[in-house]
Write an enzyme that holds these catalytic residues in place. Structure first.
Site, PDB file in Angstrom:
ATOM      1  N   GLY A 137       2.577 -43.456 -17.331  1.00 57.03           N
ATOM      2  CA  GLY A 137       1.121 -43.625 -17.413  1.00 57.03           C
ATOM      3  C   GLY A 137       0.492 -42.665 -18.401  1.00 57.03           C
ATOM      4  O   GLY A 137       1.178 -41.863 -19.050  1.00 57.03           O
ATOM      5  N   VAL A 192      12.032 -47.960  -8.331  1.00 60.38           N
ATOM      6  CA  VAL A 192      12.434 -49.352  -8.064  1.00 60.38           C
ATOM      7  C   VAL A 192      13.954 -49.467  -7.941  1.00 60.38           C
ATOM      8  O   VAL A 192      14.476 -50.206  -7.093  1.00 60.38           O
ATOM      9  CB  VAL A 192      11.866 -50.280  -9.169  1.00 60.38           C
ATOM     10  CG1 VAL A 192      12.413 -51.697  -9.024  1.00 60.38           C
ATOM     11  CG2 VAL A 192      10.344 -50.290  -9.100  1.00 60.38           C
ATOM     12  N   GLY A 193      14.678 -48.738  -8.759  1.00 59.75           N
ATOM     13  CA  GLY A 193      16.148 -48.780  -8.660  1.00 59.75           C
ATOM     14  C   GLY A 193      16.743 -50.000  -9.342  1.00 59.75           C
ATOM     15  O   GLY A 193      17.791 -50.508  -8.933  1.00 59.75           O
ATOM     16  N   GLY A 211       4.992 -44.491 -23.657  1.00 61.83           N
ATOM     17  CA  GLY A 211       4.652 -43.401 -22.743  1.00 61.83           C
ATOM     18  C   GLY A 211       3.138 -43.269 -22.734  1.00 61.83           C
ATOM     19  O   GLY A 211       2.567 -42.593 -23.587  1.00 61.83           O
ATOM     20  N   LYS A 254      12.703 -56.718 -17.760  1.00 61.09           N
ATOM     21  CA  LYS A 254      13.234 -55.791 -16.741  1.00 61.09           C
ATOM     22  C   LYS A 254      14.752 -55.705 -16.865  1.00 61.09           C
ATOM     23  O   LYS A 254      15.404 -56.677 -17.223  1.00 61.09           O
ATOM     24  CB  LYS A 254      12.816 -56.330 -15.358  1.00 61.09           C
ATOM     25  CG  LYS A 254      13.380 -55.566 -14.169  1.00 61.09           C
ATOM     26  CD  LYS A 254      12.673 -54.271 -13.963  1.00 61.09           C
ATOM     27  CE  LYS A 254      13.293 -53.447 -12.815  1.00 61.09           C
ATOM     28  NZ  LYS A 254      13.020 -52.006 -13.008  1.00 61.09           N
ATOM     29  N   CYS A 274      17.219 -44.645 -16.808  1.00 64.04           N
ATOM     30  CA  CYS A 274      16.533 -44.875 -15.529  1.00 64.04           C
ATOM     31  C   CYS A 274      16.852 -43.710 -14.589  1.00 64.04           C
ATOM     32  O   CYS A 274      18.025 -43.437 -14.327  1.00 64.04           O
ATOM     33  CB  CYS A 274      16.979 -46.192 -14.905  1.00 64.04           C
ATOM     34  SG  CYS A 274      16.272 -46.405 -13.249  1.00 64.04           S
TER      35      CYS A 274
END
Ligand code: SIN
Length: 300
Positions: A216, A71-72, A242, A45, A129
């Site tokens: 997804g 999520v940021g 992806g 992460k 992001c």
């Protein structure tokens, strides 16, 4: 004897399967479901210089064929990462790739510099992001900025740098060429597509931030097209991602031009997804008597 080894920026991975940043933490939660030794690399992460608390809830929404997240880039900061996560991951025979988060070029550089003395193998510059106001996708949608931030981070990093590209652009090949001009050692794509879901009973968006990143199985055709476009535009190794959930998905990405693949959202409903993908790749190689993935890489 099959050869599954790949090379990204001079670092050899024993196989092409990685975890997509943000879907696997630093691996701790997944250890009881799969043997982390099986992975080519764990991509952790996003890590920033100081702790970030991320965006308010709700920050996850399920959709047809995928999910949205905002999520940021919540993370405990680089010092906690170095103290806790690296010793945990180093117990396993897998490479460590650290996703770098920052609000400014200087912040990205500081994290890269701090990790220069840490025992990690590669860095992944997150300029894609879509869930933060500064940094992230704000850098990744402007080719000049992509080149600049890549160049600055490269100057201050000891490890090879992979640049993670955003699909939220008109021409992803332009961004890939900019990263290559900035000195990137590899590219990873795609990050999430900007999306939205609405709660019609509350008459407002489901996510607190209104929008979030869509990932997804539903995004796989877009990701494949972009990997293929980028593979034709640059000569850097590509980590394709992806919507990958099976070995067949991964083989599609390799044929499109990816050197490695990352499994992301599939982990949330199948914590062993990356292991399944690896086994699926091996089955495909057996079926068609492929000895080395280089035989099928980029054949499309
Ligand atoms: C997030 O933390 O918001 C997702 C990470 C990303 O999209 O890079």
């Amino acid at each position: 004897m099959k050869n599954l080894k790949i090379n990204i920026g001079g670092v050899e991975l024993k196989n092409p399967v990685m975890t997509a940043s943000g879907t696997f933490g630093s691996g701790q939660e997944y250890g009881e479901y799969m043997d982390l030794n099986q992975l080519g690399a764990v991509v952790v992460k996003g890590v920033a210089m100081i702790p970030w608390k991320g965006n308010p809830a709700p920050r996850i929404a399920e959709t047809y064929g995928g999910m949205l997240n905002s999520v940021g880039l919540q993370n405990p900061g680089v010092e906690v990462f170095i103290e806790k996560d690296i010793p945990f991951l180093r117990k396993y025979d897998t490479k460590i790739i650290v996703n770098l988060a920052g609000k400014t070029i200087e912040e990205y550089c500081q994290v890269a510099e701090r990790l220069g003395t840490a025992d990690v193998d590669l860095l992944e510059l997150n300029i894609s992001c879509p869930n933060v106001k500064e940094g992230g996708v704000a850098f990744g949608t402007d080719a000049k900025m992509v080149e600049k931030v890549t160049k600055e981070v490269k100057k201050r990093s000891k490890q090879p740098v992979i640049v993670k590209l955003s699909p939220n652009v008109t021409d992803i090949a332009e961004m890939a060429r900019a990263a290559e001009a900035g000195g990137a050692d590899g590219l990873s794509l795609i990050n999430t597509l900007l999306g939205m879901a609405i709660d019609i009973h509350k008459r407002k968006p489901i996510l607190s931030m209104g929008v979030g990143g869509f990932s997804g199985p539903a995004i796989k055709p877009v990701a494949l097209r972009m990997v293929n476009q980028v593979a034709k535009a640059v000569s850097l190794p590509i980590i394709g991602m992806g919507g990958i959930a099976t070995g067949e998905d991964a083989v599609e990405f390799i044929m499109a031009g990816a050197t490695g693949v990352a499994v992301g959202t599939a982990h949330f409903y199948n914590p062993r997804a990356s292991w399944d993908v690896l086994e699926g790749i091996k089955e495909y190689m057996n079926q068609y008597e492929i000895k080395d993935l280089a035989e099928i890489k980029g054949i499309i």
